[in-house]
Design a protein around this motif. Sequence first.
Motif, PDB file in Angstrom:
ATOM      1  N   GLY A   1      57.534  -2.729 -12.501  1.00 57.58           N
ATOM      2  CA  GLY A   1      57.775  -1.765 -13.566  1.00 57.58           C
ATOM      3  C   GLY A   1      58.949  -0.836 -13.351  1.00 57.58           C
ATOM      4  O   GLY A   1      59.187   0.040 -14.161  1.00 57.58           O
ATOM      5  N   VAL A   2      59.696  -1.006 -12.265  1.00 61.76           N
ATOM      6  CA  VAL A   2      60.865  -0.152 -12.021  1.00 61.76           C
ATOM      7  C   VAL A   2      62.095  -1.038 -11.850  1.00 61.76           C
ATOM      8  O   VAL A   2      62.009  -2.123 -11.289  1.00 61.76           O
ATOM      9  N   PRO A   3      63.228  -0.584 -12.321  1.00 60.90           N
ATOM     10  CA  PRO A   3      64.431  -1.392 -12.122  1.00 60.90           C
ATOM     11  C   PRO A   3      64.813  -1.390 -10.642  1.00 60.90           C
ATOM     12  O   PRO A   3      64.707  -0.355  -9.974  1.00 60.90           O
TER      13      PRO A   3
ATOM     14  N   SER B   1      58.918  -8.151  -8.824  1.00 53.72           N
ATOM     15  CA  SER B   1      58.929  -7.102  -9.848  1.00 53.72           C
ATOM     16  C   SER B   1      57.934  -7.398 -10.964  1.00 53.72           C
ATOM     17  O   SER B   1      57.611  -6.526 -11.763  1.00 53.72           O
TER      18      SER B   1
ATOM     19  N   SER C   1      66.698  -0.837  -7.449  1.00 52.41           N
ATOM     20  CA  SER C   1      67.806   0.009  -7.023  1.00 52.41           C
ATOM     21  C   SER C   1      67.848  -0.050  -5.504  1.00 52.41           C
ATOM     22  O   SER C   1      66.937  -0.594  -4.869  1.00 52.41           O
TER      23      SER C   1
ATOM     24  N   MET D   1      58.361  -0.027 -20.968  1.00 50.75           N
ATOM     25  CA  MET D   1      58.074  -0.299 -19.569  1.00 50.75           C
ATOM     26  C   MET D   1      57.488  -1.710 -19.428  1.00 50.75           C
ATOM     27  O   MET D   1      56.719  -2.164 -20.246  1.00 50.75           O
TER      28      MET D   1
ATOM     29  N   THR E   1      64.570   1.592  -4.208  1.00 51.72           N
ATOM     30  CA  THR E   1      63.334   0.824  -4.366  1.00 51.72           C
ATOM     31  C   THR E   1      63.346  -0.426  -3.498  1.00 51.72           C
ATOM     32  O   THR E   1      62.320  -0.810  -2.951  1.00 51.72           O
TER      33      THR E   1
END
Length: 86
Positions: free
Chosen positions: A58-60, A49, A62, A1, A65
Motif C-alpha cells: 500500500g505504499v509506493p 507490495s 522509496s 490506496m 521503505t
Amino acid sequence: MKTCVAEGQHVEDLYFPPRRLFGNFTERVVAERRGQLEVYLQQLIVLCSDLEGSPLCGVPPSRTTLAAFSPFFQRGVFETSRYSTS
C-alpha cells in the motif's frame, strides 16, 4: 490506496538468474546478469507490495521503505564491490 492480498505469487516462482562458473567476470556476462537481477528485484518488489502484511503493502517504494524492507537496499552494503551500482 492499493488493496493488498493475503496470498499471491510466491517468491520461489520468480526467475533468479544462476551464477556462471566460467567466464563470470567478463563485462558482457556481468552486464547480462546485472540486467537479469534488476528484473528479479523489480518483480520481487511488485510481488511484495501486493502482499498483506508486507512493509511495502500500500505504499509506493522509496529508498526509505525499501531499506526498511530489507538490508539489501541499504546504502553502503555493496559499495565496496568491484561492480558497485552506486
